[in-house]
Design an enzyme around this catalytic site. Structure first.
Site, PDB file in Angstrom:
ATOM      1  N   THR A 195       0.716  -1.112  -0.183  1.00  0.00           N
ATOM      2  CA  THR A 195       0.011   0.403  -0.033  1.00  0.00           C
ATOM      3  C   THR A 195       1.147   1.115  -0.125  1.00  0.00           C
ATOM      4  O   THR A 195       2.157   0.884   0.459  1.00  0.00           O
ATOM      5  CB  THR A 195      -0.860  -0.316   1.359  1.00  0.00           C
ATOM      6  OG1 THR A 195      -1.888   1.365   0.993  1.00  0.00           O
ATOM      7  CG2 THR A 195      -0.660   0.110   2.508  1.00  0.00           C
ATOM      8  N   ASP A 229      -7.965  -3.242  -0.354  1.00  0.00           N
ATOM      9  CA  ASP A 229      -9.414  -1.951  -1.345  1.00  0.00           C
ATOM     10  C   ASP A 229     -10.722  -1.992  -0.233  1.00  0.00           C
ATOM     11  O   ASP A 229     -11.333  -1.821  -0.009  1.00  0.00           O
ATOM     12  CB  ASP A 229      -9.602  -2.995  -2.490  1.00  0.00           C
ATOM     13  CG  ASP A 229      -9.403  -2.335  -3.333  1.00  0.00           C
ATOM     14  OD1 ASP A 229      -8.644  -0.877  -3.649  1.00  0.00           O
ATOM     15  OD2 ASP A 229     -11.167  -1.878  -3.969  1.00  0.00           O
ATOM     16  N   GLU A 255      -5.136  -0.969  -9.994  1.00  0.00           N
ATOM     17  CA  GLU A 255      -6.974  -1.096  -9.837  1.00  0.00           C
ATOM     18  C   GLU A 255      -7.333  -0.836 -10.532  1.00  0.00           C
ATOM     19  O   GLU A 255      -7.805  -0.047 -11.330  1.00  0.00           O
ATOM     20  CB  GLU A 255      -6.611   0.157  -8.407  1.00  0.00           C
ATOM     21  CG  GLU A 255      -5.935  -0.736  -7.149  1.00  0.00           C
ATOM     22  CD  GLU A 255      -6.262   0.131  -6.358  1.00  0.00           C
ATOM     23  OE1 GLU A 255      -7.347   1.026  -6.096  1.00  0.00           O
ATOM     24  OE2 GLU A 255      -5.244   0.644  -5.199  1.00  0.00           O
TER      25      GLU A 255
HETATM   26  P1  IMP Z   1      -8.440   2.986  -1.445  1.00  0.00           P
HETATM   27  O1  IMP Z   1      -8.598   1.109  -0.830  1.00  0.00           O
HETATM   28  O2  IMP Z   1      -6.752   2.587  -0.655  1.00  0.00           O
HETATM   29  O3  IMP Z   1      -8.748   2.516  -3.193  1.00  0.00           O
HETATM   30  O4  IMP Z   1      -9.045   3.828  -0.982  1.00  0.00           O
HETATM   31  C1  IMP Z   1     -10.167   3.825  -1.367  1.00  0.00           C
HETATM   32  C2  IMP Z   1     -10.501   5.784  -1.010  1.00  0.00           C
HETATM   33  O5  IMP Z   1     -11.324   5.548  -0.037  1.00  0.00           O
HETATM   34  C3  IMP Z   1      -9.223   6.576  -0.490  1.00  0.00           C
HETATM   35  O6  IMP Z   1      -9.454   7.559  -1.176  1.00  0.00           O
HETATM   36  C4  IMP Z   1      -9.033   6.387   0.536  1.00  0.00           C
HETATM   37  O7  IMP Z   1      -8.294   7.521   1.411  1.00  0.00           O
HETATM   38  C5  IMP Z   1     -10.421   6.094   1.049  1.00  0.00           C
HETATM   39  N1  IMP Z   1     -11.426   5.517   2.462  1.00  0.00           N
HETATM   40  C6  IMP Z   1     -10.102   4.232   2.413  1.00  0.00           C
HETATM   41  N2  IMP Z   1      -9.991   3.452   3.325  1.00  0.00           N
HETATM   42  C7  IMP Z   1     -10.492   4.671   4.256  1.00  0.00           C
HETATM   43  C8  IMP Z   1     -11.164   5.031   5.969  1.00  0.00           C
HETATM   44  O8  IMP Z   1     -10.909   4.133   6.282  1.00  0.00           O
HETATM   45  N3  IMP Z   1     -11.252   6.249   6.341  1.00  0.00           N
HETATM   46  C9  IMP Z   1     -11.152   6.772   5.237  1.00  0.00           C
HETATM   47  N4  IMP Z   1     -10.960   7.513   3.687  1.00  0.00           N
HETATM   48  C10 IMP Z   1     -11.066   5.741   3.724  1.00  0.00           C
END
Ligand code: IMP
Length: 179
Positions: free
Chosen positions: A6, A60, A31
Site C-alpha cells: 500500500t 481495497d 487497480e
Molecule cells: P483504496 O482502498 O486505497 O482504493 O481507497 C479508496 C479511497 O477511500 C481512498 O481515497 C481512501 O483515502 C479512502 N478510504 C479508504 N479507507 C478509508 C478509511 O478507513 N477512512 C477514510 N477513507 C478511506
C-alpha cells in the site's frame, strides 16, 4: 512477517496496530475498473504475488453512501482526489438520509498458495461538516455515534472499522491455521 502492499500511511498504521509484524511495500499495483472491491483486490493480488516473495496482503476499501445509491463505492479513490470531502458534503446538502458504510476487502497469499479474502464493514452517517484530523481520506465526514472517524485515535477506529474487521478476520484465520 507479512508484506502489506500500500502507498497509504494511514492504512499501514491501522494494519500494523493489528498485525505488528508488517512490512509496508509501496510498489503500486493495477487497480482495475470493476464493479466490486473483490474484483479489484483479486486482480491486484495476482499482480502483487507474482512480484514479491513471501506472504503478501493488499486491501481495497470504499465508501458507499445510501442516498447516492452507493456512490462513490469503487470510485472512492478517484472521488477523494477530485471533489474530496467537501464535494461529498455538497452532494449531500439538504439530503436527510445520511446513512453510509465503509467496506474493506483484504486479500492475502503465500507463495504458491491460493489467495484468501476477508471482508469488513462499518455503518455510520455522513456528517454535515468535516471534523478531526486524525485519520485519512473520508474519515472527517464519516460519523459513528456522533463522532467522526477523523476524531478517533487508531485504537478507537480499530475497535469499529471496516479495515479492522477484515484484517482481524485474516488474523484469526492465520492463527486458527497454526493450531
Ligand atoms: P483504496 O482502498 O486505497 O482504493 O481507497 C479508496 C479511497 O477511500 C481512498 O481515497 C481512501 O483515502 C479512502 N478510504 C479508504 N479507507 C478509508 C478509511 O478507513 N477512512 C477514510 N477513507 C478511506
Amino acid at each position: 512477517m507479512i508484506y502489506f502492499v500500500t502507498g497509504n500511511k494511514g492504512k499501514h498504521a491501522e494494519a500494523r496496530a493489528i498485525f505488528g509484524d508488517l512490512v509496508q511495500k509501496d510498489i503500486g499495483y493495477t487497480e482495475i475498473q470493476a464493479d466490486t472491491l473483490e474484483e479489484v483486490a483479486a486482480y491486484g493480488m495476482k499482480e502483487v504475488s507474482s512480484r514479491l516473495e513471501g506472504p503478501v496482503m493488499i486491501e481495497d476499501a470504499g465508501l458507499f453512501v445510501d442516498a447516492l445509491h452507493g456512490f462513490p463505492g469503487v470510485y472512492s479513490a478517484y472521488v477523494q482526489k477530485t471533489i474530496g470531502n467537501s464535494g461529498i458534503l455538497r452532494l449531500m446538502e439538504r439530503v436527510e438520509k445520511r446513512s453510509a458504510y465503509f467496506k474493506s476487502v483484504v486479500a492475502y497469499a503465500e507463495p504458491g498458495q491460493e489467495s484468501v479474502m476477508f471482508k469488513g464493514e462499518v455503518h455510520g452517517k455522513i456528517g454535515f461538516e468535516e471534523r478531526g484530523r486524525k485519520g485519512f481520506g473520508y474519515d472527517p465526514i464519516f460519523y459513528v455515534d456522533d463522532i467522526s472517524l477523523g476524531e478517533m485515535e487508531i485504537e478507537e477506529k480499530n475497535r469499529i472499522s471496516h479495515r479492522a474487521a477484515s484484517m482481524n478476520a485474516l488474523k484469526e484465520w492465520l492463527e486458527a491455521r497454526k493450531g
